[in-house]
Design a protein around this motif. Structure first.
Motif, short mmCIF file in Angstrom:
data_model
loop_
_atom_site.label_atom_id
_atom_site.label_comp_id
_atom_site.label_asym_id
_atom_site.label_seq_id
_atom_site.Cartn_x
_atom_site.Cartn_y
_atom_site.Cartn_z
N GLY A 201 0.69 -1.19 -0.08
CA GLY A 201 -0.03 0.02 0.01
C GLY A 201 0.92 1.20 -0.08
N ARG A 202 2.16 1.16 -0.05
CA ARG A 202 3.07 2.42 -0.22
C ARG A 202 3.61 2.48 -1.54
NH1 ARG A 202 2.09 5.53 4.03
NH2 ARG A 202 4.26 6.31 3.90
N LEU A 203 4.00 3.58 -1.88
CA LEU A 203 4.52 3.92 -3.26
C LEU A 203 5.64 4.54 -3.24
CD1 LEU A 203 3.30 3.31 -6.28
CD2 LEU A 203 2.46 5.80 -6.05
N ARG A 204 6.76 4.16 -3.95
CA ARG A 204 8.01 4.89 -3.90
C ARG A 204 8.59 4.64 -5.34
NH1 ARG A 204 12.06 1.24 -3.83
NH2 ARG A 204 11.59 -1.11 -3.38
N PHE A 205 9.75 5.69 -5.33
CA PHE A 205 10.73 5.74 -6.61
C PHE A 205 11.74 4.63 -6.34
CE2 PHE A 205 8.71 9.98 -6.94
CZ PHE A 205 8.97 10.10 -8.43
N ARG A 206 11.99 3.87 -7.54
CA ARG A 206 13.08 2.81 -7.38
C ARG A 206 14.32 3.54 -7.12
NH1 ARG A 206 11.74 -2.15 -9.62
NH2 ARG A 206 9.66 -2.09 -10.59
N SER A 207 14.52 4.86 -7.46
CA SER A 207 15.72 5.64 -7.17
C SER A 207 15.30 6.87 -6.41
CB SER A 207 16.21 5.94 -8.29
OG SER A 207 17.39 7.15 -8.25
N ALA A 208 15.95 7.02 -4.96
CA ALA A 208 15.32 8.25 -4.39
C ALA A 208 15.90 9.54 -4.94
CB ALA A 208 15.87 8.08 -3.11
N LEU A 209 17.12 9.42 -5.84
CA LEU A 209 17.59 10.57 -6.68
C LEU A 209 16.56 10.92 -7.53
CD1 LEU A 209 19.69 12.38 -7.14
CD2 LEU A 209 20.85 10.96 -8.66
N LEU A 210 16.08 9.85 -8.23
CA LEU A 210 14.95 10.34 -9.44
C LEU A 210 13.83 11.06 -8.92
CD1 LEU A 210 14.93 9.72 -12.22
CD2 LEU A 210 13.79 7.60 -12.07
N GLY A 211 13.34 10.63 -7.80
CA GLY A 211 12.31 11.31 -6.99
C GLY A 211 12.62 12.85 -6.85
N ARG A 212 13.99 13.23 -6.22
CA ARG A 212 14.33 14.49 -6.13
C ARG A 212 14.42 15.19 -7.66
NH1 ARG A 212 19.97 14.13 -3.20
NH2 ARG A 212 19.86 16.57 -3.36
N ALA A 213 14.91 14.46 -8.37
CA ALA A 213 14.89 15.21 -9.76
C ALA A 213 13.47 15.52 -10.35
CB ALA A 213 15.67 14.03 -10.80
N VAL A 214 12.62 14.46 -10.12
CA VAL A 214 11.27 14.81 -10.77
C VAL A 214 10.89 16.09 -9.96
CG1 VAL A 214 8.85 14.08 -10.54
CG2 VAL A 214 10.69 12.59 -11.27
N TYR A 215 10.95 16.19 -8.63
CA TYR A 215 10.28 17.40 -7.84
C TYR A 215 10.96 18.45 -8.38
CZ TYR A 215 8.29 20.07 -4.11
OH TYR A 215 7.65 20.89 -3.68
N ALA A 216 12.12 18.54 -7.93
CA ALA A 216 13.13 19.75 -8.42
C ALA A 216 12.92 20.40 -9.92
CB ALA A 216 14.68 19.63 -8.00
#
Length: 917
Positions: free
Chosen positions: A288-303
């Motif tokens: 039930g939790r959603l995450r990026f396979r790469s935390a860096l990719l999540g930072r890049a998507v947001y920034a």
């Protein structure tokens, strides 16, 4: 698929060691910029056992079938024909087996996911066969970690490259910049990169020489959208536009939680994406939790998203129904990121909701509330509250950044005083202690008119900083300042004072009890500094008892500190262990390394260096993880002292260098003195007394270079021994008299025996014999094999040089056994060499279990077997009954017997076989 995260160079050498013998297969993966290609190049360059087939360039997606395998074979110089009829994997396996027939083979394939499907399938089949058949061929295949591994390779074991350790990242910064980087800038670069090598390099190249040198302000944020997109943006190529909104919403939700994942239902509702729609491959859904396979990719998507799109994602998340508690705080955070400019009402809501939020979320809420607050005083107050939460969680760099934000605008003296008070506490754990003292003194002045209790806390913080810096005059001035106290935690004579975050929410009764405890601690410390140990005992004993009467970590740490000042190592260990348990129960990461430091020092003072080493190793890990470099330096010093006993010269040098590196930068006189003492003791263990004396002389003699006022006395016995063995005992006469006054105060359980040993080393021959025997008797009153064995060794040397060889062999045998029991290997070698020089022979063949005893222990065992009491044994061997008790305990432990009856039976059995004691 299996996987683990391990340091890369260690992983390479571990893999290569295995490849040389049994072969192996690994799919190497990690987040974008983690250095997969560099890892493969390092492995290929390090493999010396046989040939290396290294494919650096991929044929690209859409290439014809088998083009990938043909590229590999051409790189290996092979001309094997492989058909595309499903037997390619078998054919490749035959090629690998033949190539590895005479020597191990290493095959490195970079970006294997870009090969054509037929080549990937053949590679996966061949790799599986290599594993099963035990062929001495190693296959390292790299694939990206931001997407699922292709099914053709999914059955192979995975090696996941973890982030660079902070120390490794700092070395990268120094290497790239040639060392021309300000320490504070280096730390910010390491923190912003989060261990990603490519991001770290991009951040370095973004800065100008003036910014790297700390002469110009850094851009904010340091890792902005352009930098992050440059490192990881290519991984988003091909994501359909209708999925981009889900990615941004997930990134926004993760930003609010501060965790690696977010509630999947919430994200999907906010993004308008139904549960039936497939997820982009860069996302993972689990429980039930959603995450990026790469935390860096999540930072890049947001920034990298436009500001309006980010605000829209937060508005959508805030609009979804939320409950109270953490869910309510998350909704408020999303509302806050959906607005621009000041929002005092929303800031007040966030600050109020933070009180009931989990610690991590509380910190984020308070930080955002401060950013939205237009009033300077309230803004500074909220930044300071957020910094306090960061410090409790063990995030010292973040705490300092928040405190810098709090100081950026004018505020009333009472608010600025609170900020400086906390800043002093942060710097005391992780920064120059002179700066910490100045912050505390500034806080005391700012708070003097409005908050006498906080001003007293600040004054005691200044005393703590002066203690750590080795400035007794400043420490005493702070301790004699009038006013109520609610102090930062005080370290002991062995561990020095240390900061705590001022407690909040205490009841009036608790506050009164705390004030009494701290007043007693202040009075006890002041008496110790004045040399009035008779006046120190009462208040310090009350501190010990009050701390142990509760379960709060700070009073327990003070209790341990006071117990060490009193020389009560048992109480110090008990209080330190309870403080550690309490800190872990409360989730206070900042207190754990300090509690472990108290435990480590207590064990050292008790003579149990191996336990001290265990605590210090754990303490070093927690101190490094929580950014407490000053505490880490003390743990390095303990580890150096432990290694100096065990004779690990390289380990001693490593920990001494680490302790001194921080101690010199941050003014930690105490840690520096302990580290230098460890280096000198290692010299003694290696038979270099002249070097030890030269190293210790400045520390123990009066003068500007004398060591820390609360530590240098502990090194005097080593100095006396070094000067005596180097042929200059006259250099130690003054130090021995100083040590005699120290031993008389009762703060060190080992000191009385050490003092007698020191006097024996300097005494005339007719007096030395008695002094050595008296020293050995006093050793019976304390634990710890090492100090007793040192006395036995020195006595044995003294006896041998006077041709009393039989007695010398007995003493040297005792020393050898003592050193072996505590793992002091170099010292044991000294004892063995002296024993051989005195004519000792190796153990008799067939002596059985009794051959493990020293000559003195054999005599005692024989007397006991004949029915003698301990007193009768003592009289017959001209030793004290305490010495007999000591030897009997060691005899029982060495032989594994539990009673005199069992010992008699063992001796009788040895007599029957001719191995009589």
């Amino acid at each position: 698929m299996t996987g683990q995260t391990i340091p890369r160079r260690q992983a390479v050498h571990r893999l290569l060691d295995g490849l040389r013998t049994d072969g192996g297969v690994r799919v190497v993966t990690g987040e974008p910029g983690c250095g997969r290609t560099a890892f493969l190049e390092y492995a290929a360059g390090s493999f010396r056992a046989g040939p290396v087939w290294h494919v650096r360039a991929d044929p690209g997606r859409g290439a014809p079938p088998l083009s990938g395998l043909h590229t590999l074979l051409r790189a290996a110089g092979r001309t094997v024909r492989i058909a595309g009829d499903g037997t390619a994997g078998e054919a490749l396996f035959d090629v690998l087996r033949a190539a590895a027939g005479t020597s191990p083979l290493l095959v490195c394939v970079d970006d294997a996911h870009l090969w054509d499907a037929v080549s990937r399938a053949a590679l996966g089949q061949a790799a599986a066969r290599v594993r099963a058949a035990g062929v001495r061929a190693g296959l390292l295949l790299t694939v990206p970690g931001h997407r699922p591994v292709d099914r053709e390779l999914a059955a192979l074991p995975v090696l996941r490259l973890g982030p660079l350790a902070p120390g490794d990242a700092a070395r990268v910064v120094d290497d790239v910049t040639g060392g021309a980087v300000d320490p504070g800038v280096r730390e910010e670069l390491v923190t912003a990169a989060e261990g990603n090598p490519a991001l770290l390099l991009a951040l370095i190249h973004r800065l100008s020489p003036a910014q790297l040198g700390g002469r110009r302000a850094l851009p904010r944020p340091l890792a902005d959208g352009e930098v992050l997109t440059g490192v990881a943006g290519g991984c988003l190529t091909g994501v359909p536009p209708d999925r981009a909104g889900l990615l941004l919403t997930t990134a926004a939700a993760v930003r609010a939680t501060g965790e690696p994942d977010a509630d999947a239902d919430l994200v999907r509702r906010a993004a308008g994406a139904g549960a039936a729609r497939p997820l982009p491959e860069v996302l993972v859904l689990a429980e039930g939790r959603l995450r990026f396979r790469s935390a860096l990719l999540g930072r890049a998507v947001y920034a990298g998203a436009p500001p309006e799109r980010r605000r829209a994602a937060h508005r959508a998340l805030a609009a979804c129904p939320a409950g109270t508690g953490a869910d309510g705080v998350l909704a408020l955070l999303h509302r806050s990121w959906a607005v621009t400019g000041p929002a005092p009402a929303l800031a007040a809501e966030l600050a109020a909701a933070a009180a009931s939020a989990p610690p991590g979320l509380r910190r984020r809420a308070l930080t955002r509330a401060a950013e939205l607050t237009p009033d300077d005083a309230e803004r500074a107050h909220r930044y300071t509250a957020a910094a306090a939460q960061a410090l409790l969680a063990g995030h010292s760099p973040e705490a300092l950044r928040l405190l810098d934000a709090a100081r950026s605008r004018p505020a009333p003296a009472s608010v600025r005083g609170g900020t400086e008070l906390l800043r002093g506490a942060v710097l005391l754990a992780d920064g120059p202690v002179d700066d910490a003292r100045e912050s505390f003194l500034l806080a005391a002045g700012l708070l003097a008119e409005t908050d006498h209790e906080a001003a007293g806390t600040a004054a005691l913080g200044a005393a703590d900083a002066a203690w750590v810096a080795g400035d007794p005059a400043s420490c005493l001035r702070a301790l004699t300042a009038p006013g109520p106290e609610r102090s930062v935690s005080d370290r002991s004579v062995a561990a020095g004072p240390g900061a705590e975050v001022p407690a909040a929410g205490a009841s009036a009764g608790e506050g009164a009890g705390r004030s009494v405890l701290l007043r007693d601690h202040r009075d006890g410390m002041r008496a110790v500094l004045l040399g009035r140990f008779d006046r120190a005992a009462g208040p310090l004993r009350r501190v010990v008892e009050r701390g142990l009467s509760g379960d709060e970590p700070e009073p327990l740490l003070r209790s341990s500190s006071a117990a060490l000042m009193l020389g009560d190592v048992t109480a110090a260990r008990r209080a330190g262990a309870r403080a550690l348990a309490a800190a872990r129960t409360l989730g206070s990461a900042a207190l754990e390394p300090r509690a472990l430091e108290y435990l480590a020092y207590a064990e050292l003072r008790a003579g149990r260096h191996q336990l001290a080493r265990t605590h210090a190793e754990e303490g070093l890990r927690t101190a490094s993880r929580t950014g407490q470099r000053n505490t880490a330096a003390h743990h390095h010093a303990v580890l150096a002292l432990a290694a100096s006993i065990e004779g690990e010269r390289e380990v001693v040098a490593e920990h001494v260098a680490a302790a001194l590196r921080t101690a010199r930068r941050h003014g930690l006189a105490q840690a520096a003195t302990l580290a230098q003492w460890a280096a000198a003791r290692a010299d003694l263990g290696a038979g270099r007394p002249r070097e030890a004396a030269d190293r210790l002389g400045p520390l123990v003699r009066p003068g500007a270079r004398r060591g820390h006022f609360a530590v240098w006395m502990l090194a005097v016995p080593c100095f006396v021994e070094a000067t005596a063995l180097a042929g200059h005992p006259e250099h130690a006469a003054t130090a021995v008299e100083d040590f005699a006054r120290w031993a008389a105060c009762g703060a060190d359980p080992q000191a009385p025996a050490q003092l007698l040993r020191c006097r024996a080393l300097l005494a005339a021959p007719d007096a030395a014999d008695t002094l050595y025997l008296r020293a050995l008797d006093r050793h019976e009153e304390t634990a710890g094999d090492f100090e007793r064995a040192r006395t036995e060794l020195l006595y044995g040397k003294w006896l041998r040089r006077r041709r009393r060889l039989r007695e010398a062999r007995n003493r040297l045998g005792e020393a050898l056994m003592g050193f072996e029991r505590c793992g002091a290997h170099l010292w044991a070698q000294q004892a063995a060499a002296e024993s051989r020089a005195g004519g000792a022979a190796p153990g008799r063949p067939g002596a059985g279990e009794l051959s493990r005893l020293t000559p003195q222990q054999l005599r005692i065992a024989g007397c006991v077997a004949e029915g003698a009491t301990n007193r009768e044994v003592a009289l017959s061997l001209s030793v004290s009954t305490r010495t007999v008790d000591y030897h009997l305990r060691n005899i029982f432990a060495t032989l594994g017997v539990r009673s005199r009856v069992e010992l008699v039976r063992l001796v009788e059995q040895a007599e029957k076989t001719g191995a009589q004691p």
